[in-house]
Structure formats: structure tokens, C-alpha cells
Write a protein that holds these residues in place. Structure first.
Motif, PDB file in Angstrom:
ATOM      1  N   UNK C  49      50.395 -21.885  10.430  1.00 36.35           N
ATOM      2  CA  UNK C  49      51.623 -21.623  11.059  1.00 36.35           C
ATOM      3  C   UNK C  49      52.770 -20.571  10.384  1.00 36.35           C
ATOM      4  N   UNK C  50      52.432 -21.647   9.054  1.00 33.26           N
ATOM      5  CA  UNK C  50      54.181 -20.519   8.996  1.00 33.26           C
ATOM      6  C   UNK C  50      53.857 -19.236   8.049  1.00 33.26           C
ATOM      7  N   UNK C  51      52.389 -19.103   7.479  1.00 36.36           N
ATOM      8  CA  UNK C  51      52.418 -17.838   7.456  1.00 36.36           C
ATOM      9  C   UNK C  51      52.009 -16.819   7.996  1.00 36.36           C
ATOM     10  N   UNK C  52      51.255 -17.142   8.986  1.00 36.47           N
ATOM     11  CA  UNK C  52      51.219 -16.433  10.149  1.00 36.47           C
ATOM     12  C   UNK C  52      52.745 -16.065  10.977  1.00 36.47           C
ATOM     13  N   UNK C  53      53.804 -16.456  10.667  1.00 37.50           N
ATOM     14  CA  UNK C  53      55.222 -16.410  11.095  1.00 37.50           C
ATOM     15  C   UNK C  53      55.746 -15.597  10.016  1.00 37.50           C
ATOM     16  N   UNK C  54      55.406 -15.802   9.056  1.00 36.37           N
ATOM     17  CA  UNK C  54      55.837 -15.462   7.905  1.00 36.37           C
ATOM     18  C   UNK C  54      55.650 -13.630   8.310  1.00 36.37           C
ATOM     19  N   UNK C  55      54.451 -13.924   8.086  1.00 35.19           N
ATOM     20  CA  UNK C  55      53.659 -12.312   8.242  1.00 35.19           C
ATOM     21  C   UNK C  55      53.530 -11.715   9.754  1.00 35.19           C
ATOM     22  N   UNK C  56      54.429 -12.263  10.710  1.00 31.29           N
ATOM     23  CA  UNK C  56      53.710 -11.296  12.453  1.00 31.29           C
ATOM     24  C   UNK C  56      52.421 -11.764  12.717  1.00 31.29           C
ATOM     25  N   UNK C  57      52.099 -12.378  12.157  1.00 29.51           N
ATOM     26  CA  UNK C  57      50.826 -11.661  12.638  1.00 29.51           C
ATOM     27  C   UNK C  57      50.510 -13.101  14.518  1.00 29.51           C
ATOM     28  N   UNK C  58      52.692 -13.276  14.934  1.00 27.16           N
ATOM     29  CA  UNK C  58      51.640 -14.373  15.984  1.00 27.16           C
ATOM     30  C   UNK C  58      52.171 -13.746  16.725  1.00 27.16           C
ATOM     31  N   UNK C  59      52.741 -12.264  16.394  1.00 35.45           N
ATOM     32  CA  UNK C  59      53.686 -11.291  17.027  1.00 35.45           C
ATOM     33  C   UNK C  59      52.149 -10.577  17.701  1.00 35.45           C
ATOM     34  N   UNK C  60      52.587  -9.236  18.989  1.00 38.59           N
ATOM     35  CA  UNK C  60      51.322  -8.369  19.987  1.00 38.59           C
ATOM     36  C   UNK C  60      51.498  -7.906  18.810  1.00 38.59           C
ATOM     37  N   UNK C  61      50.444  -7.224  18.998  1.00 44.62           N
ATOM     38  CA  UNK C  61      49.798  -5.934  18.267  1.00 44.62           C
ATOM     39  C   UNK C  61      51.041  -4.932  17.988  1.00 44.62           C
TER      40      UNK C  61
END
Lengths: 303, 328, 316
Positions: C49-61
Motif C-alpha cells: 500500500x505504501x508503495x502504491x501511494x508513493x507512486x500514485x498508483x492508487x489514483x485514477x488514470x
């Protein structure tokens, strides 16, 4: 003597790009004919690889590994004891079929794009050409690597990637030809007679662009074969143990010193293919372009 | 001794259909200070004659041969290419038809002028520049100094040809050859250029070979004229003689197809029908026979020899043409 | 001319925008989750989850794209997901090496193509002309990695004259001239093979065209020396399209380098992208591709400018 002179002066004026005449002209170019024959031979052998190939290309036989070319193994064996010659034939199936698919895809994508751009001009043209420019700014190999690497080494993806790379060039070229031909008087004349735009486009424009399109398609074919090999070489195309020219070249790197035939075979066959395609393309271009027909002219007296 | 002595000049081009005899046994003399016109239609061999004299014909496929091609007493055909290079541009110069295409588009006018001066007269940069400015002024180009840095495309057609003349005359050549020098120019400019050439060459005593298919220009400029057809000189003589008494079927035809300002009757212009012959086959009889309107029965069987009419006027014609004859 | 240049420069951001969109689209279209690839299947959900957040992968395209572009415009190309270094740092490490290799390839191309093209044009249908045609044909037919293998086999393995690896290595840095530059030789020749073929063919046909022009006849009629005629009068004209194409080809080379970098283990831009693709390292893929595209565009504009500068008919 006199009959020869009248011959060249009264040759009937043929419709530009007439295929029948081209077929007649083509054999005159010896290099082109040789190219065509060789290419045909390779394609034929590749297509019928299951029957022509002496051995099973993926069958491992470690006892026979790294044997130099001999009567039993025309191109030697690789590090798994597989017959290199058979792998060449089977590899050809992949490379050449990908090549043809790419040609088809590039044609279907690039030609309409170019036609539309050239014929309608204005905003449509601008927009489409910006898109084409953007595509052309990508180093083609990197684009292909990215696409195939990210989407998966499926043959569909390879075709998609390579086609996407070749289509813009074809589109540009078609656009150029369209622009040139569009201004031709007879298109205006046809319009005046009431022919519909679509009809004009298809019948008049296409017929006169047959020559450059066909020639460009041979270039696309050659480029596609090489690109497929490059992709496989880098590990992105055909996956082992399926035979592939590029892949085999990559695997041959470890055995360069001990078994040079391993890399020589696929390298040579790629070069021969590209050469044949190029010669054929040159021959086609000369055959299809009436202006290139050599009328026997003596050097002018008034220099 | 004549400045230029041409005896039996032959220039052939090897082609896959045979040898084209572009110049087929041409002989003439050119004296010091004389202006000779070389007249004929395209394909008559006039340009090739000029190029042969300068030895600018590419060999192969060309081949130049002559009994004598003497310039200032020296046999040109015996010179090496390096020796010829010394002559070209310095003792003999040539200007061509289209000045836009004859000048190098990426070099300045100054450069194209000074290079000749530095090459043949061994002038250094500054001296060459000064001389170039002088020359430009001589040919009537204003603001010469500024113009040196300009490029050919920035000049008008007439000015470009003036530059060409300046370049040609820069090393004071004994011979100037002008190959259709005014054909590509407007009529008014043509007159200016012709006058310029006449004045400058008379001043310097330069001999001129003026090549043209336009009899009108030739009439106003030349002392003597050679009429050429199918690689041969068919008639030659002083300009007045030629116009007074054209003595060859072709010359007659040329005059009949040229508008005359002296208003000798309201006449229709008569073009010369037909095409020039192929230059590959040797032609046994008179080459003009198929198109000639004044031929006589003898022309069908006998090859015409040279007939002299006095005062250096001769023609290769069997028809006995009298002064005042017109083509029917 | 400057107005033309201005117009060209305006097009750059537009094209780059499309390029960035395309790169973004490609990377995001991939199947497979980059985080899992990077951290492994066994990783804890918190770390993922932390990585996802850091790289903005949790946002919309669209959000991801917007964020990325925003950062790009301030010069921030993000961080590599795999190596954790800023992408700009990685580029700074790798670009010089790629440029050196491209330069070497181009040098080879120029050294071969200029004399060959000129002489072939001057001596048509001589053995040199046939050699030239044969050479260019082979240059087009043999892919650069194929040539690389052949060269390695002949010059490194059999003859042992040239090394294979060593570009960018510390050993090379410290060694003498030979140690430093010899590793470039084989890769440069292989890399430049296609360019050499193209440039030779171009120069040859350019020269043939120029040599048949009327102004060449004038130059000969002036009695100028053959060297002057060829170099000053002919070559100056023939070089215009040549220089333009050379500039474009140079820009192209960085992208083409991939296979060469792969064979010779060159730590350049191409191999970085290759690794990034395998590792699904989005920021690296996006950032590097963008830079390569920018470089290519700049070289294109440079080529146009040079054409305008060299041809006085366009300049004035």
C-alpha cells in the motif's frame, strides 16, 4: 536498325501503374528476379517446414550438441543438439509470417490514414500528421520493446507493435502521393462529371499510387522481419524453445568461439531475406514506374 | 596567322546505338578581333563544336579528333589536361545559356569571380577583390563592392549574365565563346548584353565565337557567320554577303523563317518542315536534302562540294541560288 | 528563417504532449501489477500500500497523468520504482555514455561515407563504385546486432585485437587512451552500419546530381583545379542534404542503440529502458522515453536549421 528506332518512339502510352505491363517489365531486372526467386524459395521452405525440415527443431539431443556442419546436419547443431537448419526453416515460419502480418496491418492502418489526410487536407490533415509525428518521434525499436514487453510476448502484440511503428511512415508517404495526385486535372474532371468523392478516391488515386505503395510495402516487410528478429534477440518476441532467428542469435552469443555456425546461420538468412526483398523492391519500382523505363536515347548532339 | 585554326574537326559520342557524329568534319578560321557567328538549329553541332575547342567534352563517351585544332599556333589536342586547365579561363573563356543555372548557388558572386583571378593571375585575396570590383563596374553592375557578397539568386537574369561576362573576361582571354548567351533573357536585356559584349571585345581585341539560333542577334553583332547543319558547316561568309545572297537551302530556309524588320514585303513566315537527320548513320548526300525546298535533281545523286562565291563566301550547295531568291 | 524556426519550436510541446500521453498509455495498459513484481508476492499489504501511494498508483488514470506531467514541467521525473534514485539522476548517469556511443557511431559513419560517397560519384562504374553499392546494400540488409556478432567473432575472438566490454567501466576510466576508447570501436561500427549505408548512398546520389549541373561546367570552363572543383563547387552543394540527414540520424541513434547496449553491456539509456520494461518500472520508462524523444526532436529542429543556414537560397 530503323525498326528498333521506331519501336522506342511509338511505344503505346500505358495507364500509369498498369500491373500487367509491370509484370512484363519485371524479369528484365536480373537482380530483382534473383531476389524474387530466393525469397520465394525461402518462403516456400518455411511454409512447408514441417515436411521439409529434416529434424524436429525443438527436440533436445545432448549427445549431438555443438557439432559443426556436416552431411547429416547441414548447418550444424546448437547447444541442445538441435539441428540448426531445421530451426532456420521453422524460425522462418514465425519471422516471415509476422512480416506479412505486419505488412497487412500497416497497410490497413496507414493507407486509409494517409488517404484521408491527403484528400481532406486542412484540420484533418494537421491533426493526423501531428499524431504521425508523435509516433515517429519514438525510436521504433523502443516503442516495440515497450509494447511487447509490457503487453506480453504474444504474436498479436508483436504484430501490433511493429505495425504501429510502420504505419505512420506509410501514412506519410500515401499522404504525399495523394496530395500530388489530387491536384491532377483528371480528378477535377471526374468531379465535374459528378463522380462521388469516395469513388474518385478509390478508383483514381489508389490506382496511381500502386507503385510507391507496393515498393514501400516491401520496405515494411524487410523492416518487420528485422524488427521481429531484434525483438526476439532482446528476449521480447518468440519465447524459447520455439525456434526464432533472433532468439537463436541471442543464444548463440555464449558459444561464439566454439560454435560460430550457431550465429552465422540465422544472421545470414536474415541478411539474405532482406537483400532479396530489397532487390525485389527495386525491381518492382523500376517495373511499375513508366518514367523509369529506359528509352534508348543517344547522347544529345547539342550538349 | 589566324588566332584559331580548325581543320576537319570530328566529335563523336559512343552510344549503345552507334556513334553519334555530332561534329562531322568542321573547318574554319578565326582571326584576331573577329566576331564569328555560329548559327543553326538544335542538334546542328554548334555547341559541341565550341565545347570541343575548349575540350570540355566528356571523353568518354565523347571523342574529339581533328587534322588541326590550333589556338595561337598551339595544337590543343596535343596538350595534356593539366595544360588545358591553364588555358581555360585565362586565354580562352566561355559563357553559357542560362546564367541562373551556370552560376553556383551556394557561392558568393565575389568568390566565383576572385577564384579565377587567383587561379590564373596569381593575385592575392585583396588584389583579386579589387579587380573583381573593377570588372563588375565595367559590365555595368552598380554598388559593385556590396554585390561581391551576394548570391546568384539575388540578381536578375540580365545582371547574372553580366557577371558571367565579367568572369569570362577577367583574365583578358584572346577568345571568348558565347553559347546562346542571350537566349534565356528578355528581349530588351538581350540587346543590352549584345551591346556590352560588342563593346568590351572590340575594346580589348578579343575574338568571339557567338553561337545562336537567332539570326537577328547574329546580324547585329557578327563580322562573319558559319551556318551549321547536322554537324557540318554548310555555308560561311561575311555577314553582309550572307544576308545579301544566301546560297544554301538551309540558310534560305532560316531567313524565310525569321521575321525581318526591313519590311521586304508582307510575307508569311515559312517554317522549315521536317526533322534533322539522325547523326549516327553517315550521310552520303546533302544532309538537308529531305527538307530542302530549292533542291535540284542533281542533289539526289551527287554530294555537294564547296562552291566559292568570292570575298570568303562559300556554300555546299548544288542549287544555283541568286541574290534575291526566296524559298518558294 | 527565424519565423520558420519559431514555428517549429512551437510544435515541440504539442508533439511532446502526445508522446507523453502515448508513453503513459502504454505503461498503464500493461497487465500485471508493478508493485507485486517489484516487491515480490510475499510482501506485506502495508508495504504494498505504501508503495502504491508513493507512486500514485492508487489514483485514477487521468489523475496519475496530470500529476506526472505537472512534475515533469518542474523538472521532476519521479523516482525509479526499482532503484529508488530520482529518474533525473539515472538519466544524468546514462545519457553521457549513450551520447558517447552515438557520437562514436556517427564518427565512423562520417569517416566512411564521405570519401566513399564522393569517390563513388566521381568514378562511376569503377570498382570503387561497385564496392560502394555492395557496401550500402549490405549495410541495409545486415541488422546491426548481426554485424556486431560477426565483428566480435572476427576481431575479438579470432584475432583478439579489440575488447568487447568495458564501456563506462571504472577500469576504462582509469586506463590510457586505448583502454578508454577501444571498447567503443566494435559497438560503434555495428551501431553506425545502417547510418553509414544511408549516408553513403545519399552523398553519392547527391554528388552525381550536383556533378551534372550547369555550374559544374562553368567551373571546368574556368580552368580551376580538380580539387577546387570537387570540394568547393560540388561538395558544398552536395553536403546540404547530407548534413541534414546526418543530424537526424544522430538523433535517431540513441533509440536504436538498444540492441548494441544489450550485447556489449553498455550502461546507457537503451539498456535502462530495457530493464525498466522488464521490471515494470513506470517512472523510468516514462522519463527516459520522454528524454529520448526530446533529444530526437531537437536534432530534427537542428537539422532544419542547418539546412536553412547552409543553403543561401533559403537564408536570404
Amino acid at each position: 536498325m530503323p525498326s528498333k528506332m521506331t519501336d522506342t518512339r511509338t511505344r503505346p502510352l500505358q495507364f500509369r501503374g498498369s500491373l500487367a505491363l509491370a509484370v512484363q517489365q519485371f524479369p528484365r531486372n536480373r537482380a530483382a528476379t534473383v531476389g524474387f526467386v530466393i525469397l520465394f524459395a525461402i518462403c516456400f521452405a518455411a511454409a512447408f517446414a514441417p515436411w521439409v525440415a529434416p529434424y524436429d527443431p525443438i527436440q533436445i539431443k545432448l549427445s549431438m550438441k555443438l557439432k559443426p556442419p556436416s552431411f547429416e546436419h547441414l548447418m550444424g547443431t546448437d547447444h541442445f543438439g538441435r539441428d540448426v537448419f531445421s530451426r532456420m526453416l521453422w524460425g522462418g515460419r514465425t519471422s516471415l509470417s509476422v512480416g506479412l502480418l505486419v505488412v497487412g496491418f500497416a497497410f490497413m492502418l496507414g493507407v486509409p490514414l494517409g488517404l484521408a489526410s491527403g484528400y481532406f487536407g486542412g484540420k484533418v490533415d494537421n491533426a493526423l500528421m501531428r499524431l504521425v509525428d508523435a509516433f515517429l518521434t519514438f525510436p521504433p525499436l523502443l516503442l516495440a520493446v515497450a509494447l511487447v514487453g509490457l503487453l506480453g510476448p504474444d504474436i498479436k502484440n508483436v504484430m501490433l507493435a511493429l505495425g504501429l511503428v510502420q504505419a505512420p511512415i506509410l501514412a506519410r508517404m500515401v499522404r504525399g502521393s495523394t496530395l500530388a495526385v489530387r491536384e491532377d486535372v483528371y480528378v477535377t474532371a471526374a468531379r465535374a462529371l459528378g463522380a462521388s468523392p469516395l469513388r474518385i478516391v478509390l478508383s483514381h488515386l489508389l490506382r496511381n499510387m500502386v507503385s510507391p505503395i507496393v515498393v514501400q510495402l516491401t520496405v515494411v516487410f524487410a523492416a518487420a522481419v528485422v524488427s521481429e528478429a531484434s525483438l526476439s534477440f532482446l528476449g521480447f518476441g518468440t519465447q524459447p524453445p520455439a525456434p526464432s532467428w533472433g532468439r537463436d542469435m541471442s543464444e548463440a552469443r555464449r558459444f561464439l568461439a566454439d560454435a560460430p555456425w550457431m550465429f552465422l546461420a540465422p544472421t545470414s538468412i536474415i541478411a539474405v531475406c532482406v537483400l532479396s526483398i530489397n532487390f525485389m523492391g527495386d525491381g518492382l519500382r523500376d517495373a511499375l514506374d513508366p518514367r523509369a523505363w529506359r528509352t534508348r536515347r543517344s547522347v544529345g548532339a547539342d550538349a | 596567322m589566324s588566332l584559331l585554326r580548325v581543320r576537319n574537326l570530328h566529335t563523336r559520342f559512343a552510344t549503345d546505338r552507334g556513334d553519334v557524329r555530332a561534329v562531322n568534319g568542321v573547318s574554319f578560321d578565326l582571326e584576331e578581333g573577329e566576331i564569328l557567328g555560329l548559327v543553326g538549329e538544335s542538334g546542328s553541332g554548334k555547341s559541341v563544336t565550341a565545347l570541343s575547342i575548349m575540350r570540355l567534352v566528356p571523353e568518354p563517351p565523347g571523342r574529339i579528333s581533328a587534322d588541326s585544332l590550333a589556338f595561337d599556333g598551339r595544337e590543343l589536342l596535343a596538350l595534356s589536361e593539366a595544360e588545358m586547365r591553364e588555358e581555360r579561363g585565362s586565354s580562352m573563356a566561355m559563357i553559357f545559356q542560362d546564367p541562373m543555372r551556370s552560376l553556383n548557388p551556394v557561392l558568393t558572386i565575389g568568390r566565383q569571380m576572385t577564384e579565377v583571378l587567383r587561379r590564373h593571375q596569381k593575385l592575392d585575396g585583396a588584389a583579386a577583390k579589387r579587380r573583381a570590383i573593377e570588372l563588375l563596374e565595367t559590365v555595368g553592375i552598380p554598388s559593385a563592392e556590396k554585390r561581391l557578397g551576394a548570391y546568384p539568386h539575388q540578381f536578375s537574369g540580365g545582371m547574372r549574365q553580366r557577371v558571367m561576362i565579367a568572369i569570362a573576361l577577367s583574365c583578358n582571354p584572346r577568345l571568348l565563346i558565347a553559347d546562346e548567351a542571350t537566349t534565356a533573357l528578355d528581349v530588351t536585356i538581350q540587346a543590352q548584353i549584345v551591346d556590352l559584349v560588342k563593346r568590351l571585345t572590340r575594346e580589348r581585341g578579343t575574338s568571339v565565337i557567338w553561337i545562336s539560333h537567332d539570326l537577328g542577334v547574329v546580324a547585329g553583332l557578327c563580322d562573319k557567320v558559319n551556318v551549321m547543319y547536322a554537324g557540318n558547316v554548310v555555308e560561311s561568309g561575311p555577314i553582309r554577303e550572307l544576308f545579301h545572297r544566301p546560297s544554301h537551302g538551309y540558310t534560305l530556309g532560316l531567313m524565310g523563317s525569321t521575321p525581318r524588320v526591313d519590311g521586304t514585303g508582307v510575307r508569311r513566315l515559312t517554317p522549315i518542315e521536317g526533322m534533322p537527320p539522325s547523326l549516327i548513320e553517315p550521310i552520303p548526300l546533302c544532309p538537308f536534302l529531305p527538307r530542302c525546298r530549292v533542291s535540284i535533281p542533281a542533289c539526289q545523286t551527287v554530294s555537294p562540294e564547296r562552291r566559292d562565291f568570292g570575298s570568303d563566301h562559300w556554300a555546299r550547295c548544288l542549287a544555283d541560288l541568286k541574290p534575291g531568291d526566296r524559298a518558294p | 528563417m527565424w519565423s520558420y524556426l519559431g514555428r517549429r519550436l512551437i510544435q515541440v510541446p504539442l508533439v511532446l504532449l502526445v508522446v507523453s500521453l502515448m508513453t503513459f498509455a502504454i505503461t498503464r495498459a500493461t497487465p500485471g501489477d508493478p508493485v507485486t513484481i517489484m516487491l515480490g508476492m510475499q510482501t506485506s499489504p502495508e508495504a504494498a500500500k505504501a508503495m502504491r501511494e508513493e507512486f500514485n498508483l492508487d489514483r485514477t488514470l487521468p489523475e496519475q497523468y496530470g500529476l506526472w506531467i505537472g512534475k515533469v514541467l518542474t523538472g521532476d521525473l519521479g523516482r525509479s520504482m526499482r532503484l529508488n534514485d530520482p529518474v533525473t539522476t539515472l538519466i544524468a548517469e546514462r545519457l553521457p555514455i549513450s551520447l558517447q556511443l552515438a557520437f562514436a557511431g556517427m564518427l565512423f559513419a562520417l569517416v566512411v561515407s564521405i570519401p566513399l560517397g564522393v569517390i563513388a560519384a566521381l568514378r562511376r562504374n569503377s570498382w570503387i563504385d561497385y564496392f560502394c553499392t555492395g557496401y550500402t546494400v549490405m549495410g541495409f540488409a545486415l541488422p546491426n546486432f548481426g554485424l556486431a556478432l560477426i565483428l566480435i567473432y572476427v576481431f575479438s575472438i579470432k584475432l583478439d585485437w579489440l575488447p568487447i566490454t568495458g564501456i563506462g567501466s571504472s577500469e576504462a576510466e582509469q586506463g590510457g587512451l586505448w583502454k578508454h576508447y577501444s571498447p567503443f570501436i566494435i559497438p560503434a561500427v555495428a551501431l553506425g552500419s545502417l547510418q553509414t549505408a544511408m549516408l553513403t548512398r545519399l552523398l553519392r546520389s547527391s554528388m552525381i546530381d550536383v556533378l551534372s549541373q550547369d555550374y559544374m561546367r562553368t567551373a571546368r570552363a574556368k580552368g580551376l583545379l580538380p580539387s577546387t572543383i570537387v570540394i568547393v563547387h560540388a561538395l558544398k552543394n552536395a553536403m546540404i542534404p547530407f548534413v541534414t540527414m546526418a543530424a537526424v540520424q544522430f538523433g535517431y541513434m540513441i533509440g536504436v542503440q538498444v540492441t548494441i547496449e544489450y550485447i556489449f553491456a553498455v550502461p546507457g539509456m537503451g539498456s535502462a529502458v530495457l530493464n525498466a520494461v522488464v521490471n515494470r518500472d513506470f517512472p523510468v520508462i516514462q522519463g527516459f522515453t520522454l528524454v529520448i524523444a526530446v533529444f530526437f526532436l531537437l536534432m530534427n529542429i537542428l537539422a532544419d536549421m542547418m539546412y536553412a543556414l547552409l543553403d543561401p537560397r533559403i537564408r536570404y
